[in-house]
Scaffold this motif. Structure first.
Motif, mmCIF file in Angstrom:
data_model
loop_
_atom_site.group_PDB
_atom_site.id
_atom_site.type_symbol
_atom_site.label_atom_id
_atom_site.label_comp_id
_atom_site.label_asym_id
_atom_site.label_seq_id
_atom_site.Cartn_x
_atom_site.Cartn_y
_atom_site.Cartn_z
ATOM 1 N N VAL A 197 54.515 -32.680 52.330
ATOM 2 C CA VAL A 197 53.315 -31.833 52.400
ATOM 3 C C VAL A 197 52.405 -32.119 51.212
ATOM 4 O O VAL A 197 51.179 -32.248 51.358
ATOM 5 C CB VAL A 197 53.696 -30.340 52.449
ATOM 6 C CG1 VAL A 197 52.454 -29.465 52.286
ATOM 7 C CG2 VAL A 197 54.394 -30.011 53.761
ATOM 8 N N ALA A 251 48.795 -26.754 56.280
ATOM 9 C CA ALA A 251 50.258 -26.771 56.345
ATOM 10 C C ALA A 251 50.802 -25.354 56.491
ATOM 11 O O ALA A 251 50.407 -24.451 55.756
ATOM 12 C CB ALA A 251 50.848 -27.432 55.106
ATOM 13 N N TYR A 295 54.476 -23.456 56.486
ATOM 14 C CA TYR A 295 55.929 -23.512 56.312
ATOM 15 C C TYR A 295 56.569 -22.506 57.259
ATOM 16 O O TYR A 295 56.167 -21.334 57.305
ATOM 17 C CB TYR A 295 56.308 -23.207 54.870
ATOM 18 C CG TYR A 295 55.824 -24.234 53.875
ATOM 19 C CD1 TYR A 295 56.356 -25.514 53.854
ATOM 20 C CD2 TYR A 295 54.831 -23.925 52.946
ATOM 21 C CE1 TYR A 295 55.920 -26.467 52.946
ATOM 22 C CE2 TYR A 295 54.374 -24.872 52.035
ATOM 23 C CZ TYR A 295 54.924 -26.142 52.042
ATOM 24 O OH TYR A 295 54.486 -27.082 51.143
ATOM 25 N N ALA A 333 57.960 -27.556 58.220
ATOM 26 C CA ALA A 333 56.525 -27.315 58.094
ATOM 27 C C ALA A 333 55.809 -27.983 59.253
ATOM 28 O O ALA A 333 56.226 -29.038 59.743
ATOM 29 C CB ALA A 333 55.989 -27.841 56.764
ATOM 30 N N CYS A 340 52.009 -29.394 60.045
ATOM 31 C CA CYS A 340 50.752 -29.743 59.379
ATOM 32 C C CYS A 340 49.719 -30.196 60.393
ATOM 33 O O CYS A 340 49.978 -31.113 61.183
ATOM 34 C CB CYS A 340 50.985 -30.845 58.342
ATOM 35 S SG CYS A 340 52.172 -30.415 57.057
#
Length: 259
Positions: free
Chosen positions: A118, A163, A165, A177, A179
């Motif tokens: 990330v 992003a 989580y 995660a 994204c």
């Protein structure tokens, strides 16, 4: 325009310890994985990405890609005319690509791989030190590629990364995660579709295997072994005799390699 593909995060790929958990439930060894190669921005007036900073290989191929293309027109209202004025065409807009990247580190509970990936994506929105030193401040250039023979290849900059989580370890380390990455195309001087491969651009990314050399790649790609210098320059290679297997190389368009 939506480009659909297989190998996404369907089935049991999100279930830790399930039958589909881990890499086998994602892109899989039998499927070509999507990659996002992060490069230094070029210097001068070059339209070829600079040296490779880091590759990001997708654990799970995206289920679809969202491509957008638009054209810009200008309409000027005229009070003396009853009907609307004729619009003026200003030019086409660069293409944009939206892709979802799913990161899963549940196969290695003690690892911070998800967090690092990330942060790597976030770094694509930050100016590189090398570009500052060259007095041409810029964020990294990226090359998204999916499929053999450049089925999908897209040179761009990252305009945004969102992003989320979705899973944490008992110590608070992110384990999963999702994204959303928005890429804005950087048109090259030779931009256009490669009629032989169906690519979005004429550039390709090659993963080095044992036995590869810059000369053999140049011969295979351009039919001219002396074009190895263009490959070396595009990837910031100082010593052409050192070519470790697994490294990803950007292969410039034939027109650029022939200059």
């Amino acid at each position: 325009m939506a480009v659909h593909g297989g190998g996404g995060k369907s089935g049991g790929s999100k279930v830790p310890g399930g039958k589909g958990a881990g890499p086998k439930g994602g892109a899989g060894k039998s499927l070509v994985r999507a990659t996002l190669s992060i490069h230094q921005p070029p210097t001068g007036f070059s339209t070829t990405p600079g040296a490779l900073i880091s590759p990001l290989e997708f654990q799970f191929n995206p289920s679809q890609l969202s491509l957008t293309r638009s054209a810009q027109w200008k309409t000027t209202p005229t009070a003396a005319v009853r009907s609307a004025a004729v619009p003026e065409f200003l030019g086409p807009e660069p293409r944009s690509l939206n892709v979802e990247i799913f990161l899963d580190g549940t196969d290695k509970p003690g690892s911070n791989r998800v967090l690092k990936d990330v942060e790597l994506l976030f770094s694509c929105c930050e100016v590189t030190s090398a570009s500052i030193a060259a007095k041409q401040p810029s964020t990294p250039w990226v090359v998204f590629r999916w499929g053999s023979f450049s089925t999908v290849s897209f040179t761009a900059y990252v305009s945004s990364v969102d992003a989320t989580y979705t899973l944490f370890s008992t110590t608070g380390v992110p384990m999963r995660a999702t994204c959303q990455v928005h890429l804005q195309e950087i048109p090259s001087k030779t931009a256009g579709q490669n009629p032989t491969s169906g690519a979005l651009t004429a550039q390709r990314v090659h993963r080095v295997v044992a036995g590869d050399s810059l000369q053999s790649l140049a011969w295979r790609e351009y039919g001219d072994a002396t074009a190895w210098r263009a490959i070396a320059e595009a990837n910031g290679i100082d010593d052409p005799t050192v070519l470790p297997p697994g490294v990803e190389l950007l292969l410039p368009a034939a027109e650029e390699a022939g200059r």
